[in-house]
Scaffold this motif. Structure first.
Motif, PDB file in Angstrom:
ATOM      1  N   ASP A   1       8.736  12.323   2.543  1.00 36.40           N
ATOM      2  CA  ASP A   1       8.062  12.950   3.679  1.00 36.40           C
ATOM      3  C   ASP A   1       7.237  14.156   3.229  1.00 36.40           C
ATOM      4  O   ASP A   1       7.560  15.311   3.552  1.00 36.40           O
ATOM      5  CB  ASP A   1       9.098  13.356   4.735  1.00 36.40           C
ATOM      6  N   PHE A   2       6.219  13.869   2.454  1.00 31.55           N
ATOM      7  CA  PHE A   2       5.266  14.889   1.994  1.00 31.55           C
ATOM      8  C   PHE A   2       3.977  14.152   1.644  1.00 31.55           C
ATOM      9  O   PHE A   2       3.977  12.920   1.519  1.00 31.55           O
ATOM     10  CB  PHE A   2       5.809  15.639   0.759  1.00 31.55           C
ATOM     11  N   VAL A   3       2.878  14.907   1.480  1.00 37.16           N
ATOM     12  CA  VAL A   3       1.593  14.257   1.206  1.00 37.16           C
ATOM     13  C   VAL A   3       1.083  14.640  -0.184  1.00 37.16           C
ATOM     14  O   VAL A   3       1.014  15.816  -0.522  1.00 37.16           O
ATOM     15  CB  VAL A   3       0.546  14.631   2.281  1.00 37.16           C
TER      16      VAL A   3
ATOM     17  N   CYS B   1      -3.262   2.045  -4.610  1.00 40.16           N
ATOM     18  CA  CYS B   1      -3.234   3.509  -4.533  1.00 40.16           C
ATOM     19  C   CYS B   1      -4.393   4.004  -3.683  1.00 40.16           C
ATOM     20  O   CYS B   1      -5.554   3.763  -4.018  1.00 40.16           O
ATOM     21  CB  CYS B   1      -3.401   4.127  -5.922  1.00 40.16           C
ATOM     22  N   GLY B   2      -4.085   4.727  -2.622  1.00 37.40           N
ATOM     23  CA  GLY B   2      -5.134   5.372  -1.847  1.00 37.40           C
ATOM     24  C   GLY B   2      -5.548   6.678  -2.505  1.00 37.40           C
ATOM     25  O   GLY B   2      -4.882   7.177  -3.421  1.00 37.40           O
ATOM     26  N   HIS B   3      -6.651   7.231  -2.035  1.00 35.71           N
ATOM     27  CA  HIS B   3      -7.100   8.544  -2.495  1.00 35.71           C
ATOM     28  C   HIS B   3      -7.890   9.182  -1.350  1.00 35.71           C
ATOM     29  O   HIS B   3      -8.057   8.568  -0.300  1.00 35.71           O
ATOM     30  CB  HIS B   3      -7.949   8.401  -3.761  1.00 35.71           C
ATOM     31  N   TYR B   4      -8.374  10.402  -1.556  1.00 35.90           N
ATOM     32  CA  TYR B   4      -9.094  11.134  -0.496  1.00 35.90           C
ATOM     33  C   TYR B   4      -8.214  11.174   0.769  1.00 35.90           C
ATOM     34  O   TYR B   4      -7.038  11.451   0.672  1.00 35.90           O
ATOM     35  CB  TYR B   4     -10.467  10.499  -0.216  1.00 35.90           C
ATOM     36  N   GLU B   5      -8.759  10.801   1.919  1.00 38.10           N
ATOM     37  CA  GLU B   5      -7.955  10.811   3.147  1.00 38.10           C
ATOM     38  C   GLU B   5      -7.257   9.470   3.405  1.00 38.10           C
ATOM     39  O   GLU B   5      -6.643   9.275   4.452  1.00 38.10           O
ATOM     40  CB  GLU B   5      -8.839  11.183   4.350  1.00 38.10           C
ATOM     41  N   GLY B   6      -7.384   8.545   2.468  1.00 34.90           N
ATOM     42  CA  GLY B   6      -6.743   7.249   2.639  1.00 34.90           C
ATOM     43  C   GLY B   6      -7.763   6.127   2.544  1.00 34.90           C
ATOM     44  O   GLY B   6      -8.829   6.291   1.940  1.00 34.90           O
TER      45      GLY B   6
ATOM     46  N   PHE C   1       0.852  -1.185   0.000  1.00 37.52           N
ATOM     47  CA  PHE C   1       0.000   0.000   0.000  1.00 37.52           C
ATOM     48  C   PHE C   1       0.888   1.235   0.000  1.00 37.52           C
ATOM     49  O   PHE C   1       1.793   1.354   0.831  1.00 37.52           O
ATOM     50  CB  PHE C   1      -0.914  -0.010   1.240  1.00 37.52           C
ATOM     51  N   LEU C   2       0.646   2.125  -0.978  1.00 33.05           N
ATOM     52  CA  LEU C   2       1.400   3.375  -1.035  1.00 33.05           C
ATOM     53  C   LEU C   2       0.805   4.321  -0.005  1.00 33.05           C
ATOM     54  O   LEU C   2      -0.400   4.601  -0.051  1.00 33.05           O
ATOM     55  CB  LEU C   2       1.300   3.990  -2.433  1.00 33.05           C
ATOM     56  N   SER C   3       1.631   4.786   0.933  1.00 29.61           N
ATOM     57  CA  SER C   3       1.096   5.558   2.047  1.00 29.61           C
ATOM     58  C   SER C   3       2.119   6.575   2.540  1.00 29.61           C
ATOM     59  O   SER C   3       3.303   6.237   2.698  1.00 29.61           O
ATOM     60  CB  SER C   3       0.763   4.586   3.187  1.00 29.61           C
TER      61      SER C   3
HETATM   62  C1  LIG Z   1      -4.142  12.752   0.763  1.00 28.17           C
HETATM   63  S1  LIG Z   1      -3.290  11.234   0.891  1.00 28.17           S
HETATM   64  C2  LIG Z   1      -3.805  10.680   2.483  1.00 28.17           C
HETATM   65  C3  LIG Z   1      -2.858  11.081   3.570  1.00 28.17           C
HETATM   66  C4  LIG Z   1      -3.235  10.481   4.904  1.00 28.17           C
HETATM   67  N1  LIG Z   1      -4.450  11.034   5.430  1.00 28.17           N
HETATM   68  C5  LIG Z   1      -2.083  10.699   5.896  1.00 28.17           C
HETATM   69  O1  LIG Z   1      -2.121  11.707   6.616  1.00 28.17           O
HETATM   70  O2  LIG Z   1      -1.139   9.896   5.910  1.00 28.17           O
HETATM   71  C6  LIG Z   1      -4.148  10.155  -0.211  1.00 28.17           C
HETATM   72  C7  LIG Z   1      -3.359   8.968  -0.686  1.00 28.17           C
HETATM   73  O3  LIG Z   1      -2.229   9.412  -1.418  1.00 28.17           O
HETATM   74  C8  LIG Z   1      -1.175   8.465  -1.295  1.00 28.17           C
HETATM   75  N2  LIG Z   1       0.025   9.197  -0.816  1.00 28.17           N
HETATM   76  C9  LIG Z   1       0.097  10.488  -0.448  1.00 28.17           C
HETATM   77  N3  LIG Z   1       1.334  10.827  -0.100  1.00 28.17           N
HETATM   78  C10 LIG Z   1       2.103   9.745  -0.278  1.00 28.17           C
HETATM   79  C11 LIG Z   1       3.486   9.469  -0.093  1.00 28.17           C
HETATM   80  N4  LIG Z   1       4.331  10.385   0.351  1.00 28.17           N
HETATM   81  N5  LIG Z   1       3.928   8.226  -0.384  1.00 28.17           N
HETATM   82  C12 LIG Z   1       3.092   7.268  -0.829  1.00 28.17           C
HETATM   83  N6  LIG Z   1       1.763   7.471  -1.015  1.00 28.17           N
HETATM   84  C13 LIG Z   1       1.280   8.681  -0.746  1.00 28.17           C
HETATM   85  C14 LIG Z   1      -1.642   7.379  -0.343  1.00 28.17           C
HETATM   86  O4  LIG Z   1      -2.071   6.255  -1.098  1.00 28.17           O
HETATM   87  C15 LIG Z   1      -2.787   8.045   0.376  1.00 28.17           C
HETATM   88  O5  LIG Z   1      -3.751   7.113   0.829  1.00 28.17           O
END
Ligand SMILES: C[S@@+](CC[C@H](N)C(=O)[O-])C[C@H]1O[C@@H](n2cnc3c(N)ncnc32)[C@H](O)[C@@H]1O
Length: 255
Positions: free
Chosen positions: A139-141, A116-121, A89-91
């Motif tokens: 280390d970024f979102v 691949c997640g989307h929205y808040e996860g 899981f990409l997170s």
């Molecule tokens: C807006 S982000 C959710 C962030 C989550 N609420 C958190 O604070 O960790 C939506 C999705 O984008 C992907 N994502 C965002 N940043 C990522 C990163 N640095 N590495 C891998 N996946 C990322 C993940 O799949 C995540 O579920």
């Protein structure tokens, strides 16, 4: 059978296909060396609106990907493969991805899933039941896991034999052996009054190899001293590092 098959579970398969179908990876797919298959999670919804997200329990901002369509998509891909596939899981909350992870995934799995997640996860219960490891690309979102999934798929697939023309293409590159790559030049020899280092025009392969190694060590020393701390230099590297430290002086060469 292809040498590497990666299944990407996503709400945006077109974006994956558009990028992964181009250039080196696109050619490797056409030549049946690798296969990168994007699966539409939305196709597995059971409601008429094909909704994949819902509010998180406990309140808070944003929506969450629901467990049912995600699980059914994952289970269908495993069923097609005839076994439970290794699942990543990409997170943003995952362990940071490195070249060592790319090599490990390539060596240990000839087929695996990227989610691949989307929205808040995603609903945590999907992670608990189906996910083997969570990977972050930094280390970024980001807004979604598509770019991270393509990053991982690209880094893994270019290591698969036959994808690049020659294994030395990646062995000499940054991170493969713990150093950053040396600077490179192509024609013309003189551009904006900047000249290609004369040693590269000398035809002396020994001198070129020495210069490249020294410049790789210089870059790593100056830009990523943390990498050099984990690097085991051989006798020639130690000598080159001594030369560099003498050239740079104590201030510039971080120890
Ligand atoms: C807006 S982000 C959710 C962030 C989550 N609420 C958190 O604070 O960790 C939506 C999705 O984008 C992907 N994502 C965002 N940043 C990522 C990163 N640095 N590495 C891998 N996946 C990322 C993940 O799949 C995540 O579920």
């Amino acid at each position: 059978m292809v040498a590497m098959h990666i299944d990407i579970l996503t709400l945006f398969p077109d974006s994956i296909n558009a990028v992964m179908g181009e250039s080196i990876l696109g050619r490797a797919q056409k030549n049946d060396i690798i296969r990168i298959e994007a699966h539409q999670i939305r196709s597995y919804t059971k409601n008429r609106q094909m909704q994949v997200d819902d509010y998180p329990y406990g309140g808070g901002q944003g929506m969450l990907m629901q467990v049912q369509p995600l699980y059914d998509c994952w289970a269908d891909v495993c069923r097609q493969a005839g076994r439970r596939l290794h699942t990543v899981f990409l997170s943003a909350a995952g362990r940071r991805f490195t070249q060592a992870d790319a090599i490990r995934l390539k060596d240990e799995h000839e087929r695996f899933i990227l989610v691949c997640g989307h929205y808040e996860g995603v609903d945590e219960r999907f992670i608990e039941e189906c996910v083997d490891e969570e990977i972050s690309v930094g280390d970024f979102v980001l807004t979604g896991g598509e770019l991270p999934a393509m990053t991982v798929a690209d880094a893994v697939c270019r290591l698969v034999p036959g994808v690049l023309a020659d294994p030395s293409c990646f062995r000499d590159e940054s991170h493969y052996s713990g150093l950053l790559e040396y600077p490179q030049y192509s024609r013309p020899e003189n551009w904006h009054d900047m000249h290609v280092p004369p040693v590269l025009l000398s035809g002396n392969h020994g001198a070129i190899a020495r210069w490249r190694r020294k410049e790789a060590l210089r870059r790593t020393l100056l830009r990523r001293p943390d990498m050099l701390e984990r690097f085991t230099p051989d006798k020639r590297d130690r000598q080159l590092l001594d030369e560099l430290r003498a050239e740079l002086g104590d201030g510039e060469a971080a120890d």
